[in-house]
Design a protein around this motif. Structure first.
Motif, PDB file in Angstrom:
ATOM      1  N   LEU A  32      43.587  35.942  46.121  1.00 35.50           N
ATOM      2  CA  LEU A  32      43.993  35.361  44.847  1.00 35.50           C
ATOM      3  C   LEU A  32      43.936  36.346  43.682  1.00 35.50           C
ATOM      4  O   LEU A  32      44.257  35.973  42.550  1.00 35.50           O
ATOM      5  N   HIS A  33      43.512  37.572  43.932  1.00 35.04           N
ATOM      6  CA  HIS A  33      43.527  38.561  42.856  1.00 35.04           C
ATOM      7  C   HIS A  33      44.971  38.892  42.485  1.00 35.04           C
ATOM      8  O   HIS A  33      45.891  38.789  43.305  1.00 35.04           O
ATOM      9  N   ASN A  34      45.159  39.292  41.223  1.00 33.60           N
ATOM     10  CA  ASN A  34      46.493  39.582  40.697  1.00 33.60           C
ATOM     11  C   ASN A  34      47.419  38.372  40.805  1.00 33.60           C
ATOM     12  O   ASN A  34      48.596  38.470  41.166  1.00 33.60           O
ATOM     13  N   SER A  35      46.857  37.196  40.494  1.00 26.60           N
ATOM     14  CA  SER A  35      47.653  35.965  40.492  1.00 26.60           C
ATOM     15  C   SER A  35      47.132  35.060  39.384  1.00 26.60           C
ATOM     16  O   SER A  35      45.989  35.190  38.933  1.00 26.60           O
ATOM     17  N   TYR A  36      47.962  34.131  38.942  1.00 28.79           N
ATOM     18  CA  TYR A  36      47.537  33.188  37.905  1.00 28.79           C
ATOM     19  C   TYR A  36      46.405  32.275  38.374  1.00 28.79           C
ATOM     20  O   TYR A  36      45.452  32.043  37.621  1.00 28.79           O
ATOM     21  N   SER A  88      39.773  41.108  38.114  1.00 29.55           N
ATOM     22  CA  SER A  88      40.692  40.444  39.035  1.00 29.55           C
ATOM     23  C   SER A  88      42.102  41.017  38.973  1.00 29.55           C
ATOM     24  O   SER A  88      42.786  41.107  39.993  1.00 29.55           O
ATOM     25  N   ALA A  89      42.568  41.378  37.781  1.00 34.18           N
ATOM     26  CA  ALA A  89      43.939  41.879  37.620  1.00 34.18           C
ATOM     27  C   ALA A  89      43.927  43.404  37.658  1.00 34.18           C
ATOM     28  O   ALA A  89      43.448  44.052  36.725  1.00 34.18           O
ATOM     29  N   THR A  90      44.457  43.960  38.718  1.00 34.34           N
ATOM     30  CA  THR A  90      44.514  45.413  38.854  1.00 34.34           C
ATOM     31  C   THR A  90      45.926  45.957  38.629  1.00 34.34           C
ATOM     32  O   THR A  90      46.098  47.167  38.506  1.00 34.34           O
ATOM     33  N   ARG A  91      46.928  45.074  38.580  1.00 34.55           N
ATOM     34  CA  ARG A  91      48.296  45.484  38.288  1.00 34.55           C
ATOM     35  C   ARG A  91      48.569  45.274  36.806  1.00 34.55           C
ATOM     36  O   ARG A  91      48.189  44.247  36.228  1.00 34.55           O
ATOM     37  N   SER A  92      49.242  46.225  36.182  1.00 34.03           N
ATOM     38  CA  SER A  92      49.473  46.152  34.742  1.00 34.03           C
ATOM     39  C   SER A  92      50.312  44.934  34.354  1.00 34.03           C
ATOM     40  O   SER A  92      50.160  44.403  33.257  1.00 34.03           O
ATOM     41  N   ASP A  93      51.178  44.460  35.251  1.00 32.71           N
ATOM     42  CA  ASP A  93      52.009  43.309  34.913  1.00 32.71           C
ATOM     43  C   ASP A  93      51.229  41.997  34.956  1.00 32.71           C
ATOM     44  O   ASP A  93      51.735  40.967  34.507  1.00 32.71           O
ATOM     45  N   MET A  94      49.994  42.025  35.470  1.00 29.91           N
ATOM     46  CA  MET A  94      49.145  40.827  35.492  1.00 29.91           C
ATOM     47  C   MET A  94      48.021  40.902  34.482  1.00 29.91           C
ATOM     48  O   MET A  94      47.180  40.021  34.431  1.00 29.91           O
ATOM     49  N   PHE A  95      47.991  41.938  33.659  1.00 33.86           N
ATOM     50  CA  PHE A  95      46.974  42.041  32.618  1.00 33.86           C
ATOM     51  C   PHE A  95      47.143  40.902  31.615  1.00 33.86           C
ATOM     52  O   PHE A  95      48.272  40.496  31.305  1.00 33.86           O
ATOM     53  N   THR A  96      46.041  40.401  31.105  1.00 32.70           N
ATOM     54  CA  THR A  96      46.098  39.525  29.945  1.00 32.70           C
ATOM     55  C   THR A  96      46.186  40.399  28.696  1.00 32.70           C
ATOM     56  O   THR A  96      46.065  41.620  28.764  1.00 32.70           O
ATOM     57  N   LEU A  97      46.387  39.773  27.539  1.00 32.80           N
ATOM     58  CA  LEU A  97      46.591  40.546  26.318  1.00 32.80           C
ATOM     59  C   LEU A  97      45.371  41.387  25.969  1.00 32.80           C
ATOM     60  O   LEU A  97      45.509  42.537  25.530  1.00 32.80           O
ATOM     61  N   GLY A 150      45.294  44.295  28.432  1.00 26.59           N
ATOM     62  CA  GLY A 150      46.428  45.173  28.231  1.00 26.59           C
ATOM     63  C   GLY A 150      46.304  46.017  26.976  1.00 26.59           C
ATOM     64  O   GLY A 150      46.533  47.233  27.007  1.00 26.59           O
ATOM     65  N   LEU A 151      45.945  45.372  25.855  1.00 26.20           N
ATOM     66  CA  LEU A 151      45.801  46.130  24.618  1.00 26.20           C
ATOM     67  C   LEU A 151      44.648  47.118  24.703  1.00 26.20           C
ATOM     68  O   LEU A 151      44.728  48.222  24.149  1.00 26.20           O
ATOM     69  N   ALA A 152      43.580  46.736  25.385  1.00 26.40           N
ATOM     70  CA  ALA A 152      42.457  47.662  25.551  1.00 26.40           C
ATOM     71  C   ALA A 152      42.864  48.861  26.394  1.00 26.40           C
ATOM     72  O   ALA A 152      42.468  49.998  26.104  1.00 26.40           O
ATOM     73  N   SER A 153      43.653  48.634  27.420  1.00 29.91           N
ATOM     74  CA  SER A 153      44.100  49.747  28.260  1.00 29.91           C
ATOM     75  C   SER A 153      45.020  50.677  27.481  1.00 29.91           C
ATOM     76  O   SER A 153      44.960  51.901  27.622  1.00 29.91           O
ATOM     77  N   ALA A 154      45.873  50.102  26.624  1.00 37.94           N
ATOM     78  CA  ALA A 154      46.748  50.932  25.805  1.00 37.94           C
ATOM     79  C   ALA A 154      45.951  51.750  24.806  1.00 37.94           C
ATOM     80  O   ALA A 154      46.248  52.915  24.549  1.00 37.94           O
TER      81      ALA A 154
END
Length: 280
Positions: free
Chosen positions: A139-143, A219-228, A231-235
């Motif tokens: 279930l990782h990288n999933s809603y 849980s989210a290791t793919r960039s397209d599954m990042f929450t905001l 995602g903003l922290a990674s940027a």
């Protein structure tokens, strides 16, 4: 002289009003400062953050946020995860609250204590087992993987239970005399009276889920599954040396806007629930 001549019954509300205004000003100052910094060019803030007090101002920091193609994807992910978590919590906690507050069954008190024990267990203590469990069921990288952990909230069960206990049980008895079942009583009698409490719980849950960084980061290791938040922290971590203070403040403002909108929508229900006037 004028203040001393003011009647005592008017002096107290005046002092209270001034105190509230001062307290609100103190609380709003960091928010206004963050907003001002977000509209300043990063080069102007290098070594002198006081430049935020004077023009010119610019939208380049917000343009940089939307310039990232994944930003809207992260925003959508956060909306889906936070809304799904909030909806699930409201359904489960309302049902559990009704069971603990209105139904009689063996072991109810012991089970309620067991639920409350969850308040004393930090989420970090369960993270390894939780990560392993979600890895086994893939279930990782999933809603569902991002939503399901947020549905287990002892606070929500306790909050709804206490609110439903305050509702007079005479309403249940009157409904039973009319032949209503437990489900009818729950949906037609009790649930409409808990709207202020549900609105408050919804805001708290949405806020907690929206700001959650720990579990989505794991849980989210793919960039397209990042929450905001992730995602903003990674940027920011990738471009910290070039983005600057203004860009960082713009990220904070952008991420907090949905929370502000949610509070504006439900502010009346929140105030009613906090004041305890919803049943009067």
């Amino acid at each position: 002289m004028a203040a001393n001549s003011m009647p005592a019954h008017r002096r107290l509300p005046f002092v209270a009003t001034v105190s509230i205004i001062l307290a609100a000003g103190i609380m709003l100052t960091p928010l206004l400062w963050t907003l001002a910094l977000s509209f300043k060019a990063n080069a102007a803030l290098v070594g002198n953050s006081a430049a935020a007090l004077s023009p010119p101002y610019t939208f380049e920091n917000y343009q940089a946020i939307f310039g990232n193609q994944l930003t809207m994807r992260w925003l959508l992910n956060s909306l889906i995860v936070s809304s799904g978590t909030t909806l699930g919590v409201l359904i489960l906690c309302s049902l559990a609250g009704y069971g603990f507050a209105r139904l009689e069954f063996r072991g109810r008190a012991l089970l309620f204590v067991f639920v409350l024990m969850g308040l004393a267990v930090p989420g970090q203590a369960l993270i390894l087992a939780q990560h392993r469990l979600f890895a086994i069921v893939n279930l990782h990288n999933s809603y569902p993987g991002l939503i399901l952990p947020g549905l287990t909230t002892s606070f929500g069960v306790f909050f709804m239970t206490q609110f439903m206990r305050a509702i007079p049980k005479e309403l249940d008895e009157a409904a039973r005399l009319d032949g209503a079942s437990h489900w009818t009583i729950f949906t037609k009698v009790i649930l409409p009276l808990t709207i202020p409490a549900q609105s408050t719980l919804a805001v708290f849950t949405f806020l907690g889920s929206w700001n959650d960084y720990w579990w989505p980061l794991i849980s989210a290791t793919r960039s397209d599954m990042f929450t905001l938040t992730v995602g903003l922290a990674s940027a920011q971590m990738n471009y910290a040396q070039t983005s600057g203070l203004g860009y960082l403040m713009a990220q904070a403002v952008f991420a907090s806007l949905p929370i502000f909108m949610v509070y504006l929508i439900f502010q009346k229900q929140i105030i009613a629930a906090m004041a305890g006037t919803s049943l009067k």
